[in-house]
Motif scaffolding. Structure first.
Motif, PDB file in Angstrom:
ATOM      1  N   THR A  23      66.513  72.797 -93.810  1.00  0.00           N
ATOM      2  CA  THR A  23      67.794  73.587 -94.367  1.00  0.00           C
ATOM      3  C   THR A  23      67.368  75.106 -94.872  1.00  0.00           C
ATOM      4  OG1 THR A  23      67.844  72.401 -96.557  1.00  0.00           O
ATOM      5  CG2 THR A  23      69.359  71.439 -94.334  1.00  0.00           C
ATOM      6  N   THR A  24      68.264  76.438 -95.332  1.00  0.00           N
ATOM      7  CA  THR A  24      67.899  76.923 -96.452  1.00  0.00           C
ATOM      8  C   THR A  24      69.371  76.780 -96.956  1.00  0.00           C
ATOM      9  OG1 THR A  24      68.410  78.653 -96.002  1.00  0.00           O
ATOM     10  CG2 THR A  24      65.980  78.406 -94.681  1.00  0.00           C
ATOM     11  N   ALA A  25      69.144  78.038 -98.362  1.00  0.00           N
ATOM     12  CA  ALA A  25      70.358  77.851 -98.855  1.00  0.00           C
ATOM     13  C   ALA A  25      71.121  78.447 -98.311  1.00  0.00           C
ATOM     14  CB  ALA A  25      70.328  78.931 -99.917  1.00  0.00           C
ATOM     15  N   ASP A  26      71.322  79.247 -96.676  1.00  0.00           N
ATOM     16  CA  ASP A  26      72.234  79.974 -95.907  1.00  0.00           C
ATOM     17  C   ASP A  26      72.508  78.258 -95.033  1.00  0.00           C
ATOM     18  OD1 ASP A  26      72.408  82.210 -97.342  1.00  0.00           O
ATOM     19  OD2 ASP A  26      70.361  82.801 -95.836  1.00  0.00           O
ATOM     20  N   GLY A  27      71.722  77.752 -94.411  1.00  0.00           N
ATOM     21  CA  GLY A  27      72.496  75.901 -94.200  1.00  0.00           C
ATOM     22  C   GLY A  27      71.570  75.839 -93.227  1.00  0.00           C
ATOM     23  N   ILE A  28      72.078  75.531 -92.088  1.00  0.00           N
ATOM     24  CA  ILE A  28      70.750  74.656 -91.288  1.00  0.00           C
ATOM     25  C   ILE A  28      69.564  75.763 -90.963  1.00  0.00           C
ATOM     26  CG2 ILE A  28      70.184  73.541 -89.456  1.00  0.00           C
ATOM     27  CD1 ILE A  28      71.297  71.961 -92.238  1.00  0.00           C
ATOM     28  N   VAL A  29      68.311  76.136 -90.857  1.00  0.00           N
ATOM     29  CA  VAL A  29      67.482  76.741 -90.211  1.00  0.00           C
ATOM     30  C   VAL A  29      66.608  75.806 -88.940  1.00  0.00           C
ATOM     31  CG1 VAL A  29      65.922  76.263 -91.620  1.00  0.00           C
ATOM     32  CG2 VAL A  29      66.077  79.036 -91.004  1.00  0.00           C
ATOM     33  N   ILE A  40      52.561  68.748 -87.935  1.00  0.00           N
ATOM     34  CA  ILE A  40      52.309  69.799 -87.251  1.00  0.00           C
ATOM     35  C   ILE A  40      53.711  70.746 -87.578  1.00  0.00           C
ATOM     36  CG2 ILE A  40      52.339  70.017 -84.654  1.00  0.00           C
ATOM     37  CD1 ILE A  40      50.454  68.195 -85.041  1.00  0.00           C
ATOM     38  N   GLU A  41      55.037  69.293 -87.268  1.00  0.00           N
ATOM     39  CA  GLU A  41      55.850  70.260 -87.035  1.00  0.00           C
ATOM     40  C   GLU A  41      56.410  71.230 -88.029  1.00  0.00           C
ATOM     41  OE1 GLU A  41      58.571  69.899 -84.449  1.00  0.00           O
ATOM     42  OE2 GLU A  41      56.774  69.419 -83.675  1.00  0.00           O
ATOM     43  N   LEU A  42      55.951  70.582 -89.738  1.00  0.00           N
ATOM     44  CA  LEU A  42      56.884  71.266 -90.833  1.00  0.00           C
ATOM     45  C   LEU A  42      55.550  72.361 -91.104  1.00  0.00           C
ATOM     46  CD1 LEU A  42      56.386  68.687 -93.365  1.00  0.00           C
ATOM     47  CD2 LEU A  42      58.556  69.777 -92.285  1.00  0.00           C
ATOM     48  N   GLU A  43      54.192  72.243 -90.327  1.00  0.00           N
ATOM     49  CA  GLU A  43      53.529  73.968 -90.352  1.00  0.00           C
ATOM     50  C   GLU A  43      54.285  74.885 -89.673  1.00  0.00           C
ATOM     51  OE1 GLU A  43      48.866  75.117 -89.015  1.00  0.00           O
ATOM     52  OE2 GLU A  43      49.367  73.545 -89.558  1.00  0.00           O
ATOM     53  N   ARG A  44      54.931  74.310 -88.042  1.00  0.00           N
ATOM     54  CA  ARG A  44      55.499  74.999 -87.279  1.00  0.00           C
ATOM     55  C   ARG A  44      56.669  75.487 -87.741  1.00  0.00           C
ATOM     56  NH1 ARG A  44      59.482  75.672 -84.207  1.00  0.00           N
ATOM     57  NH2 ARG A  44      60.005  73.096 -84.559  1.00  0.00           N
ATOM     58  N   VAL A  45      57.451  74.880 -88.444  1.00  0.00           N
ATOM     59  CA  VAL A  45      58.421  75.287 -89.227  1.00  0.00           C
ATOM     60  C   VAL A  45      58.300  76.163 -90.276  1.00  0.00           C
ATOM     61  CG1 VAL A  45      60.767  74.769 -89.909  1.00  0.00           C
ATOM     62  CG2 VAL A  45      60.608  73.671 -88.178  1.00  0.00           C
ATOM     63  N   LEU A  47      55.819  78.078 -91.067  1.00  0.00           N
ATOM     64  CA  LEU A  47      55.179  79.732 -90.702  1.00  0.00           C
ATOM     65  C   LEU A  47      56.009  80.468 -90.048  1.00  0.00           C
ATOM     66  CD1 LEU A  47      51.772  78.442 -88.200  1.00  0.00           C
ATOM     67  CD2 LEU A  47      52.336  80.128 -90.512  1.00  0.00           C
ATOM     68  N   ALA A  48      57.607  79.783 -89.141  1.00  0.00           N
ATOM     69  CA  ALA A  48      57.817  80.825 -89.370  1.00  0.00           C
ATOM     70  C   ALA A  48      59.170  81.381 -89.784  1.00  0.00           C
ATOM     71  CB  ALA A  48      59.069  79.995 -87.823  1.00  0.00           C
ATOM     72  N   LEU A  49      59.197  80.559 -90.736  1.00  0.00           N
ATOM     73  CA  LEU A  49      60.224  81.133 -92.048  1.00  0.00           C
ATOM     74  C   LEU A  49      59.485  82.072 -93.185  1.00  0.00           C
ATOM     75  CD1 LEU A  49      62.159  77.619 -93.401  1.00  0.00           C
ATOM     76  CD2 LEU A  49      63.046  79.633 -92.160  1.00  0.00           C
ATOM     77  N   ARG A  50      58.208  81.704 -92.937  1.00  0.00           N
ATOM     78  CA  ARG A  50      57.237  82.071 -93.342  1.00  0.00           C
ATOM     79  C   ARG A  50      57.513  81.771 -94.792  1.00  0.00           C
ATOM     80  NH1 ARG A  50      58.048  87.275 -90.469  1.00  0.00           N
ATOM     81  NH2 ARG A  50      56.287  87.899 -89.957  1.00  0.00           N
ATOM     82  N   GLU A  51      57.563  80.274 -95.241  1.00  0.00           N
ATOM     83  CA  GLU A  51      57.135  80.023 -96.314  1.00  0.00           C
ATOM     84  C   GLU A  51      57.813  78.361 -96.161  1.00  0.00           C
ATOM     85  OE1 GLU A  51      60.677  79.588-100.119  1.00  0.00           O
ATOM     86  OE2 GLU A  51      61.055  80.603 -98.455  1.00  0.00           O
ATOM     87  N   GLN A  52      57.174  77.688 -97.149  1.00  0.00           N
ATOM     88  CA  GLN A  52      56.704  76.074 -97.338  1.00  0.00           C
ATOM     89  C   GLN A  52      57.935  75.524 -97.452  1.00  0.00           C
ATOM     90  OE1 GLN A  52      53.407  74.839 -95.812  1.00  0.00           O
ATOM     91  NE2 GLN A  52      54.671  72.702 -95.771  1.00  0.00           N
ATOM     92  N   ALA A  53      58.891  74.881 -96.300  1.00  0.00           N
ATOM     93  CA  ALA A  53      59.355  73.355 -96.090  1.00  0.00           C
ATOM     94  C   ALA A  53      58.792  72.795 -97.518  1.00  0.00           C
ATOM     95  CB  ALA A  53      60.203  72.961 -95.384  1.00  0.00           C
TER      96      ALA A  53
END
Length: 183
Positions: A23-29, A40-45, A47-53
């Motif tokens: 999630t982000t402040a805008d909702g489910i991403v 691996i899943e977290l790294e993929r997401v 990278l796409a967000l350009r920010e560490q979850a």
């Protein structure tokens, strides 16, 4: 120190395996079942967000980021769905990882009624591009949102299931779940 605006993640167990909710402040991403290593899943997401979850705080009394409550709400609604009590998700979606026709296709997928299916060509027509059935397939295969955007309801023209992230058994399970709950 973790930014309070950083994307939040939660891993939620389900009958189809663990589901990653980001999630982000805008909702489910991003929200999808996964069967590989979480890192691996977290790294993929990330990278796409350009920010560490970072982990969502699951303690209801001490939410630390704007996405924490959204993650808990998504987990609750997933439980209701799998219990046959929820037919439509009421969650804000953050579409930042979806562009162009892919978004139109996924929004059209959201209009497929619970317990029913539609062909890739039908979704292409609904999305405003009647000749884009293959692009609908790509949109469904690459969606960051599974289950809450019901790409499992999209089938081949001959009625056969097709793929579902390489897990047609999960697709069949979700279709069967909805059909049995619709009776």
């Amino acid at each position: 120190m973790t930014s309070s605006s950083a994307p939040r993640f939660l891993v939620h167990p389900s009958p189809v395996g663990d589901i990653l909710i980001v999630t982000t402040a805008d909702g489910i991403v991003a929200l999808h079942p996964f069967d590989g290593p979480l890192g691996i899943e977290l790294e993929r997401v990330s990278l796409a967000l350009r920010e560490q979850a970072v982990p969502a705080d699951t303690d209801a009394g001490a939410a630390t980021g704007p996405g924490s409550e959204a993650a808990r709400t998504a987990a609750r609604q997933l439980d209701e769905y799998f219990d046959g009590e929820r037919r439509r998700f009421d969650l804000p979606l953050d579409w930042r990882l979806v562009r162009g026709f892919t978004r139109a296709a996924l929004e059209a997928v959201c209009d497929i009624p619970y317990g029913e299916t539609a062909g890739y060509g039908e979704v292409a027509i609904s999305a405003g591009s009647p000749r884009a059935a293959r692009a609908v397939g790509t949109a469904c295969a690459t969606t960051p949102f599974s289950i809450i955007v019901p790409v499992h309801r999209v089938v081949r023209a001959d009625g056969s299931l097709g793929e579902y992230g390489g897990r047609p058994d999960v697709k069949q399970y979700l279709i069967d779940l909805e059909r049995s709950a619709s009776r």
